[in-house]
Motif scaffolding. Structure first.
Motif, PDB file in Angstrom:
ATOM      1  N   UNK A   1      32.998  43.041  41.883  1.00 46.07           N
ATOM      2  CA  UNK A   1      31.820  43.897  42.076  1.00 46.07           C
ATOM      3  C   UNK A   1      32.201  45.369  42.023  1.00 46.07           C
ATOM      4  N   UNK A   2      33.284  45.733  42.696  1.00 43.88           N
ATOM      5  CA  UNK A   2      33.711  47.141  42.747  1.00 43.88           C
ATOM      6  C   UNK A   2      34.117  47.662  41.379  1.00 43.88           C
ATOM      7  N   UNK A   3      34.694  46.788  40.557  1.00 42.55           N
ATOM      8  CA  UNK A   3      35.164  47.210  39.237  1.00 42.55           C
ATOM      9  C   UNK A   3      34.095  47.059  38.162  1.00 42.55           C
ATOM     10  N   UNK A   4      32.980  46.432  38.515  1.00 42.58           N
ATOM     11  CA  UNK A   4      31.872  46.302  37.572  1.00 42.58           C
ATOM     12  C   UNK A   4      32.050  45.217  36.529  1.00 42.58           C
ATOM     13  N   UNK A   5      32.827  44.208  36.850  1.00 46.89           N
ATOM     14  CA  UNK A   5      33.007  43.080  35.936  1.00 46.89           C
ATOM     15  C   UNK A   5      32.717  41.791  36.697  1.00 46.89           C
ATOM     16  N   UNK A   6      32.590  40.709  35.968  1.00 40.00           N
ATOM     17  CA  UNK A   6      32.380  39.423  36.629  1.00 40.00           C
ATOM     18  C   UNK A   6      33.684  38.963  37.273  1.00 40.00           C
ATOM     19  N   UNK A   7      33.558  38.033  38.193  1.00 38.95           N
ATOM     20  CA  UNK A   7      34.737  37.468  38.863  1.00 38.95           C
ATOM     21  C   UNK A   7      35.675  36.848  37.836  1.00 38.95           C
ATOM     22  N   UNK A   8      35.128  36.096  36.888  1.00 38.00           N
ATOM     23  CA  UNK A   8      35.973  35.441  35.887  1.00 38.00           C
ATOM     24  C   UNK A   8      36.654  36.471  34.973  1.00 38.00           C
ATOM     25  N   UNK A   9      35.968  37.562  34.670  1.00 33.42           N
ATOM     26  CA  UNK A   9      36.591  38.614  33.857  1.00 33.42           C
ATOM     27  C   UNK A   9      37.724  39.272  34.633  1.00 33.42           C
ATOM     28  N   UNK A  10      37.481  39.551  35.897  1.00 34.27           N
ATOM     29  CA  UNK A  10      38.528  40.152  36.728  1.00 34.27           C
ATOM     30  C   UNK A  10      39.766  39.253  36.740  1.00 34.27           C
ATOM     31  N   UNK A  11      39.548  37.962  36.956  1.00 32.67           N
ATOM     32  CA  UNK A  11      40.672  37.022  37.002  1.00 32.67           C
ATOM     33  C   UNK A  11      41.338  36.853  35.638  1.00 32.67           C
ATOM     34  N   UNK A  12      40.603  37.039  34.570  1.00 28.38           N
ATOM     35  CA  UNK A  12      41.199  36.956  33.237  1.00 28.38           C
ATOM     36  C   UNK A  12      42.183  38.108  33.034  1.00 28.38           C
ATOM     37  N   UNK A  13      41.870  39.281  33.577  1.00 24.49           N
ATOM     38  CA  UNK A  13      42.749  40.437  33.409  1.00 24.49           C
ATOM     39  C   UNK A  13      43.892  40.473  34.411  1.00 24.49           C
ATOM     40  N   UNK A  14      43.680  39.912  35.584  1.00 25.38           N
ATOM     41  CA  UNK A  14      44.706  40.020  36.618  1.00 25.38           C
ATOM     42  C   UNK A  14      45.257  38.692  37.119  1.00 25.38           C
ATOM     43  N   UNK A  15      44.499  37.656  37.107  1.00 25.94           N
ATOM     44  CA  UNK A  15      44.980  36.363  37.590  1.00 25.94           C
ATOM     45  C   UNK A  15      44.873  36.200  39.097  1.00 25.94           C
ATOM     46  N   UNK A  16      45.136  37.280  39.846  1.00 26.56           N
ATOM     47  CA  UNK A  16      45.023  37.241  41.307  1.00 26.56           C
ATOM     48  C   UNK A  16      44.975  38.678  41.842  1.00 26.56           C
ATOM     49  N   UNK A  17      44.760  38.791  43.136  1.00 21.13           N
ATOM     50  CA  UNK A  17      44.651  40.113  43.757  1.00 21.13           C
ATOM     51  C   UNK A  17      45.956  40.894  43.661  1.00 21.13           C
ATOM     52  N   UNK A  18      47.074  40.203  43.816  1.00 21.61           N
ATOM     53  CA  UNK A  18      48.368  40.871  43.787  1.00 21.61           C
ATOM     54  C   UNK A  18      48.582  41.606  42.458  1.00 21.61           C
ATOM     55  N   UNK A  19      48.194  40.951  41.373  1.00 23.37           N
ATOM     56  CA  UNK A  19      48.365  41.556  40.045  1.00 23.37           C
ATOM     57  C   UNK A  19      47.570  42.844  39.905  1.00 23.37           C
TER      58      UNK A  19
END
Length: 193
Positions: A40-58
């Motif tokens: 939400x904060x980055x303005x992308x969907x959850x699945x898009x966020x995870x596609x770019x980072x994989x997890x919070x640590x990344x």
């Protein structure tokens, strides 16, 4: 092999999203922020966020993505007549520009990593992954050939440990101690002269 257009685009998107995620972690605490909130904060969907980072640590550690290569490049550019140890000490300086530019933000980010076991562990893995890069850079610099001598790998590992110990001391001092002086002290402890 060079980066593809897709790799370049991925890196650019990660570079845009990561600072937003880090800002949220610094404000709310790493464990208090969910992936959904990051999306939400980055303005992308959850699945898009995870596609770019994989997890919070990344999302935090993506800030380290190019740093190993930056140190290796700085190492390759050191004078050929400089000792390996002195070259290593000077090469790691490229990592500490943010500490000079904005020590308050650098301390907050370092503390976030140091105080979050998952981030600290992953950062240590990243540092460990830099060892071959640094050893190869030293071998290239000194003309050692394609086979990296074990001594260069040991020096690279020791330099990374010196760096980590200096950062730990600096963080523990709440930024009161001079980080460059701590780096110098750590490297001096193992100076072969």
């Amino acid at each position: 092999m060079g980066k593809t257009t897709r790799d370049i685009a991925r890196t650019a998107v990660r570079a845009q999203l990561a600072p937003i995620a880090v800002e949220l972690f610094l404000r709310e605490g790493f464990d208090n922020v969910t992936v959904t909130e990051l999306a939400e904060a980055t303005g992308v969907s959850r699945s898009t966020f995870l596609r770019y980072f994989g997890n919070k640590e990344e999302a935090v550690l993506t800030l380290l993505d190019n740093q190993g290569e930056q140190v290796a490049q700085a190492l390759r550019s050191r004078p050929a007549d400089e000792s390996d140890w002195a070259a290593l000490r000077r090469a790691v300086d490229v990592l500490f520009e943010p500490y000079h530019d904005d020590p308050v933000e650098a301390l907050a980010l370092t503390r976030l990593v140091m105080d979050t076991p998952a981030l600290r562990s992953k950062r240590s893995e990243r540092f460990h992954g830099w060892r071959p890069l640094l050893a190869e850079a030293m071998a290239t610099r000194t003309g050692a050939g394609p086979d990296v001598p074990m001594g260069l790998s040991v020096k690279a590992a020791a330099a990374l440990d010196c760096m980590e110990i200096a950062i730990e001391r600096w963080t523990a001092s709440d930024g009161e101690l001079d980080l460059v002086a701590l780096l110098d002290e750590a490297f001096a402890a193992l100076d072969p002269r």
